[in-house]
Design a protein around this motif. Structure first.
Motif, PDB file in Angstrom:
ATOM      1  N   LEU A   9      30.238  21.735  13.585  1.00 15.30           N
ATOM      2  CA  LEU A   9      31.596  23.606  13.700  1.00 15.30           C
ATOM      3  C   LEU A   9      32.664  22.448  14.193  1.00 15.30           C
ATOM      4  O   LEU A   9      33.498  22.939  13.331  1.00 15.30           O
ATOM      5  CB  LEU A   9      31.110  24.055  14.821  1.00 15.30           C
ATOM      6  N   ARG A  10      32.589  21.353  14.478  1.00 16.02           N
ATOM      7  CA  ARG A  10      34.130  20.566  14.677  1.00 16.02           C
ATOM      8  C   ARG A  10      35.057  20.371  13.409  1.00 16.02           C
ATOM      9  O   ARG A  10      36.022  20.612  13.804  1.00 16.02           O
ATOM     10  CB  ARG A  10      34.114  19.722  16.237  1.00 16.02           C
ATOM     11  N   GLU A  11      34.679  19.582  12.521  1.00 17.59           N
ATOM     12  CA  GLU A  11      35.058  19.783  10.702  1.00 17.59           C
ATOM     13  C   GLU A  11      35.970  21.157  11.136  1.00 17.59           C
ATOM     14  O   GLU A  11      36.275  20.933  10.156  1.00 17.59           O
ATOM     15  CB  GLU A  11      33.998  19.092  10.184  1.00 17.59           C
ATOM     16  N   MET A  12      34.770  21.769  10.850  1.00 16.32           N
ATOM     17  CA  MET A  12      35.124  23.333  10.478  1.00 16.32           C
ATOM     18  C   MET A  12      36.771  23.543  10.775  1.00 16.32           C
ATOM     19  O   MET A  12      37.289  23.676  10.536  1.00 16.32           O
ATOM     20  CB  MET A  12      34.117  23.923  10.380  1.00 16.32           C
TER      21      MET A  12
ATOM     22  N   LYS B  94      44.755  20.002  20.433  1.00 13.44           N
ATOM     23  CA  LYS B  94      42.929  19.833  18.959  1.00 13.44           C
ATOM     24  C   LYS B  94      44.388  18.545  17.827  1.00 13.44           C
ATOM     25  O   LYS B  94      43.560  17.691  17.451  1.00 13.44           O
ATOM     26  CB  LYS B  94      43.235  20.870  18.509  1.00 13.44           C
ATOM     27  N   LEU B  95      45.338  18.765  17.603  1.00 11.66           N
ATOM     28  CA  LEU B  95      46.514  18.353  16.684  1.00 11.66           C
ATOM     29  C   LEU B  95      46.723  16.880  17.328  1.00 11.66           C
ATOM     30  O   LEU B  95      46.399  15.574  16.288  1.00 11.66           O
ATOM     31  CB  LEU B  95      47.828  19.150  16.622  1.00 11.66           C
ATOM     32  N   ARG B  96      46.864  16.423  18.346  1.00  8.73           N
ATOM     33  CA  ARG B  96      47.061  15.139  19.278  1.00  8.73           C
ATOM     34  C   ARG B  96      45.494  14.301  19.315  1.00  8.73           C
ATOM     35  O   ARG B  96      45.763  13.731  18.898  1.00  8.73           O
ATOM     36  CB  ARG B  96      47.362  15.056  20.270  1.00  8.73           C
ATOM     37  N   SER B  97      44.026  15.339  19.003  1.00  6.46           N
ATOM     38  CA  SER B  97      43.166  14.443  18.683  1.00  6.46           C
ATOM     39  C   SER B  97      42.547  14.547  17.038  1.00  6.46           C
ATOM     40  O   SER B  97      41.770  13.408  17.138  1.00  6.46           O
ATOM     41  CB  SER B  97      41.686  15.541  19.203  1.00  6.46           C
ATOM     42  N   TYR B  98      43.439  15.314  16.512  1.00  2.00           N
ATOM     43  CA  TYR B  98      43.190  14.622  14.767  1.00  2.00           C
ATOM     44  C   TYR B  98      44.496  13.665  14.325  1.00  2.00           C
ATOM     45  O   TYR B  98      44.311  13.531  13.406  1.00  2.00           O
ATOM     46  CB  TYR B  98      43.711  16.077  13.888  1.00  2.00           C
ATOM     47  N   GLY B  99      45.355  13.395  15.181  1.00  2.00           N
ATOM     48  CA  GLY B  99      46.253  12.261  14.694  1.00  2.00           C
ATOM     49  C   GLY B  99      47.657  12.060  14.820  1.00  2.00           C
ATOM     50  O   GLY B  99      48.540  11.520  14.129  1.00  2.00           O
TER      51      GLY B  99
END
Length: 329
Positions: free
Chosen positions: A269-272, A305-310
């Motif tokens: 679910l997190r990847e989706m 969330k964007l920050r956690s994605y890099g």
């Protein structure tokens, strides 16, 4: 049963008539249509029309069959686990036995390997097989429906499919028309899918506008009805507006997000969630306000969330880079 086919085009009317023609015939049926078409629905309609009572409808995916698991999947096997009532091994019936008195669907039969085709031919040519349970000959007592995304005659000519097996499976052949060839059905089909989505998601069904319908008609539906269904589910998820218009559709028509549904299989679910946020962020050109509004989440939540994605902090170095949709690993 025919009311499950949505539309009034000549292609759909012909399909309904063809289904009615094959239902009373005691012959195998081959349903041909491109990937994403409603071939499975056609098979279910044939089954429902043939068997008015509760007879089994069993499906086997031929693309996953191998010579090693063929007998286990189709003919059955004994498990080593002992029953609570006896010390004898437990018999697990195969798909042929499970479908007895009903319908056996051979899904994606065009992807069956040549060795698997040979095993299928051995059973279907005479309609008999040796039961691993009783070690005796048993009759195949199922109506066989095969689904293929490629004409079997084409595969036969390329020596990729056994001619005799193709002849047996195509006792009667039904061709499912492409969505691109019946775009006059798009209004009714879209309305039907939107109603389905609203019931599933517990939301109010969107209203399709005229410019939205024109956008759908101009699109090349390479993924057929399944692509349309994926698109509408996705737009319903990210757009909270009451209408389905051109503005809400154009950012998503033809994108990987809605056409490559198989890429979501096996994702957490997190990847989706990450895939959805990144795709929306890319479609909004890196505009965080528009992305947050489209996803109906807070701007601070989106930035976190964007920050956690890099992704770099808002206004920080490299924050104005070009964003592209990332492909799932």
């Amino acid at each position: 049963s025919s009311r499950r086919l949505i539309g009034f085009s000549q292609g759909i009317q012909t399909l309904r008539d063809r289904i009615a023609d094959v239902v009373p015939l005691n012959l195998p049926v081959l349903v041909q249509g491109i990937s994403g078409c409603e071939s499975s629905l056609v098979a279910e309609m044939i089954h429902d029309s043939r068997f008015l009572n509760d007879q089994p409808l069993i499906k086997v995916n031929c693309s996953t069959l191998t010579t090693e698991n063929f007998e286990r999947e189709l003919l059955g096997y004994f498990s080593h686990e002992e029953s609570q009532y006896s010390n004898e091994p437990v018999w697990n019936p195969g798909r042929i036995e499970q479908s007895e008195g009903g319908t056996l669907i051979l899904d994606q039969v065009h992807l069956a390997s040549l060795p698997v085709q040979a095993l299928l031919l051995k059973i279907l040519e005479h309609g008999e097989y040796i039961s691993p349970e009783e070690k005796q000959q048993k009759v195949v007592n199922s109506h066989i429906i095969s689904l293929s995304h490629v004409p079997l005659t084409e595969l036969v000519s390329q020596n990729q499919f056994k001619r005799k097996l193709a002849g047996i499976l195509a006792g009667s052949t039904i061709s499912v028309p492409r969505l691109n060839d019946r775009k006059e059905d798009l209004a009714l089909l879209t309305e039907h899918i939107l109603n389905e989505v609203s019931k599933t998601e517990g939301t109010v069904s969107k209203l399709l506008t005229l410019d939205g319908l024109e956008a759908l008609k101009k699109h090349d539906w390479t993924g057929d009805v399944q692509e349309l269904r994926n698109l509408l589910r996705h737009v319903n998820l990210v757009d909270n507006g009451p209408r389905l218009d051109e503005a809400s559709l154009m950012p998503w028509l033809g994108t990987e997000t809605v056409t490559d549904a198989d890429s979501l299989v096996g994702m957490t679910l997190r990847e989706m969630e990450q895939k959805l946020i990144e795709s929306t962020f890319a479609r909004c050109g890196g505009n965080r306000e528009n992305t947050a509004q489209m996803l109906d989440i807070g701007l601070r939540t989106l930035s976190g969330k964007l920050r956690s994605y890099g992704y770099p902090p808002r206004g920080g170095p490299d924050s104005k880079r070009t964003f592209v949709v990332r492909r799932a690993a």
